[in-house]
Design an enzyme around this catalytic site. Structure first.
Site, PDB file in Angstrom:
ATOM      1  N   ASP A 195       0.833  -1.200   0.000  1.00  0.00           N
ATOM      2  CA  ASP A 195       0.000   0.000   0.000  1.00  0.00           C
ATOM      3  C   ASP A 195       0.867   1.249   0.000  1.00  0.00           C
ATOM      4  OD1 ASP A 195      -2.438   1.276  -0.032  1.00  0.00           O
ATOM      5  OD2 ASP A 195      -2.568   1.408   2.140  1.00  0.00           O
ATOM      6  N   ASP A 346      -8.919  -1.271   3.440  1.00  0.00           N
ATOM      7  CA  ASP A 346      -8.466  -0.849   4.764  1.00  0.00           C
ATOM      8  C   ASP A 346      -9.388  -1.395   5.848  1.00  0.00           C
ATOM      9  OD1 ASP A 346      -6.419   0.657   3.542  1.00  0.00           O
ATOM     10  OD2 ASP A 346      -7.830   2.276   3.153  1.00  0.00           O
TER      11      ASP A 346
END
Length: 425
Positions: A195, A346
């Site tokens: 990420d 997330d």
């Protein structure tokens, strides 16, 4: 009125924004912990997925074999995710938006219909709930179809859309907790690093996707949770028709950057420009069916603070100079209404972390939850300060993993010994 005055500090302006994104994240994590506790996934058989394609962990394996296999699994999974994301960027580049929407809709249908249906069967068996097959199939079909429509239709109530986003996160996160323990921890760390690279590196796939969407002024067809924008004032009747706020930010070496606030179908009324160093920044305020000189109330604190900090006075038809050389909103974290957006991934991996912690002890769950929320708050604060694309996983996952192992191997031993010896602290 005192309760409606504009916030004066960054904490005042960001407080409600943070609460509106922390509430659904906390709900998702709580329900995943509840599912893990009820269904007892620790005794469930390991399933073969793409996350365990390189190595299947068994209890008889040595620690070195488990570590090596977990690293191989995480590398394979990240490689597949990277290739898939680049393929999505390529499809978006060639304007295959309809195909991407159908693909996302099919993914949501699979998650809600198949994954949700299997978890529902587990719960029915655990609680011995009486229901016939026909009723179950009808309820599940309606649940899945309404969920797909709620996620991708813009006219659905925002609470329904937000609720289904949280449900999808819960279902996917639960299935990730079924993975072997070593693979789960290695996968969380690897995804946090991925990420970081995908968002911040110039050639990162997520960065390319966002920049491409901003250059075309298009929405990315993706599963993203968008919180409601914060309204710091009472809505003036003259500005009640403001339909939407579109945030755009571009920042490159020699290209110009822009931030715009637009209505659905009206012409601009106010413009701010700054021509310093080849950059141009505009804030365009538009309204529907009116010529009022009052600014719209639907302004998120990011633009408010930037305008206030530069000493710019904004009136209808007046121009002022704004020193916005550092403006670099890349689109991640800011929704079309000025509210904060958070990717569903997330939600999922935050919940996977606390779900895996719940398999050991609730003390580790509390520690991991506090670490994740602290990391999310830090990320949102950095987003407000630097106004730059920021990944939401690295800080929270790093703190969560650190707190988990610290609690498991240090704090728990200390607390247990104090309790056994009746020592109060």
């Amino acid at each position: 009125m005192a309760q409606n005055r504009k916030p004066t500090t960054i904490l005042d302006s960001l407080g409600e924004e943070i609460v509106r994104i922390i509430a659904p994240v906390s709900t998702c994590m709580f329900l995943v912990v509840l599912l893990v506790t009820v269904l007892n996934t620790d005794s469930s058989p390991n399933i073969t997925t793409i996350a365990s394609i390189a190595y299947n962990e068994t209890s008889s394996d040595s620690i070195w074999d488990k570590l090596k296999g977990a690293l191989l699994n995480s590398l394979a999974f990240v490689a597949v995710i990277t290739v898939t994301t680049f393929i999505l960027v390529l499809l978006f580049y060639f304007r295959c938006t309809k195909f991407l929407k159908f693909y996302m809709g099919f993914s949501a249908l699979v998650v809600l219909g198949f994954m949700g249906g299997e978890i529902a069967l587990f719960l029915i068996r655990v609680f011995s709930f009486p229901i016939d097959c026909v009723t179950f199939v009808v309820i599940l079909l309606n649940f899945a179809v309404v969920g797909v429509l709620a996620v991708f239709l813009p006219k659905m109530p925002i609470l329904v859309t937000q609720g289904y986003m949280v449900v999808i996160g819960i279902l996917v996160a639960y299935w990730f907790t079924v993975l072997p323990e070593w693979t789960t921890w290695a996968l969380l760390v690897a995804l946090a690093l991925y990420d970081l690279a995908a968002v911040l590196l110039p050639g990162g796939p997520l960065r390319l996707l966002v920049e491409l969407a901003m250059s075309r002024d298009e929405e990315i067809p993706a599963l993203v949770y968008e919180a409601r924008p914060v309204n710091y004032h009472e809505v003036d009747p003259r500005t009640a028709n403001v339909a939407r706020t579109l945030w755009r930010g571009r920042n490159s070496g020699s290209s110009s950057g822009s931030v715009e606030i637009l209505d659905s179908n009206s012409s601009p009324e106010v413009g701010l420009s700054d021509g310093g160093e080849g950059r141009e920044t505009r804030v365009v305020v538009a309204r529907e069916n009116q010529n009022s000189e009052v600014l719209p109330e639907l302004l998120a604190p990011f633009v408010n603070r930037e305008l206030e900090g530069s000493g710019t006075q904004v009136d209808g038809g007046r121009e002022g100079n704004a020193s916005m050389d550092g403006w670099a909103i890349e689109g991640i974290g800011l929704g079309s209404s000025g509210a904060i957006k958070l990717g569903l991934g997330d939600f999922i991996f935050y919940s996977v972390l606390v779900g895996r912690a719940a398999m050991y002890d609730f003390m580790t769950v509390y520690a991991c939850y506090l670490a994740i929320i602290a990391g999310l708050g830090i990320t949102l604060m950095l987003l407000a300060f630097y106004r730059k694309a920021l990944p939401a996983l690295p800080v929270s996952i790093l703190l969560g993993v650190l707190f988990y192992f610290s609690t498991r191997f240090l704090l728990e031993t200390f607390v247990v010994q104090c309790s056994v010896n009746l020592i109060m602290f």
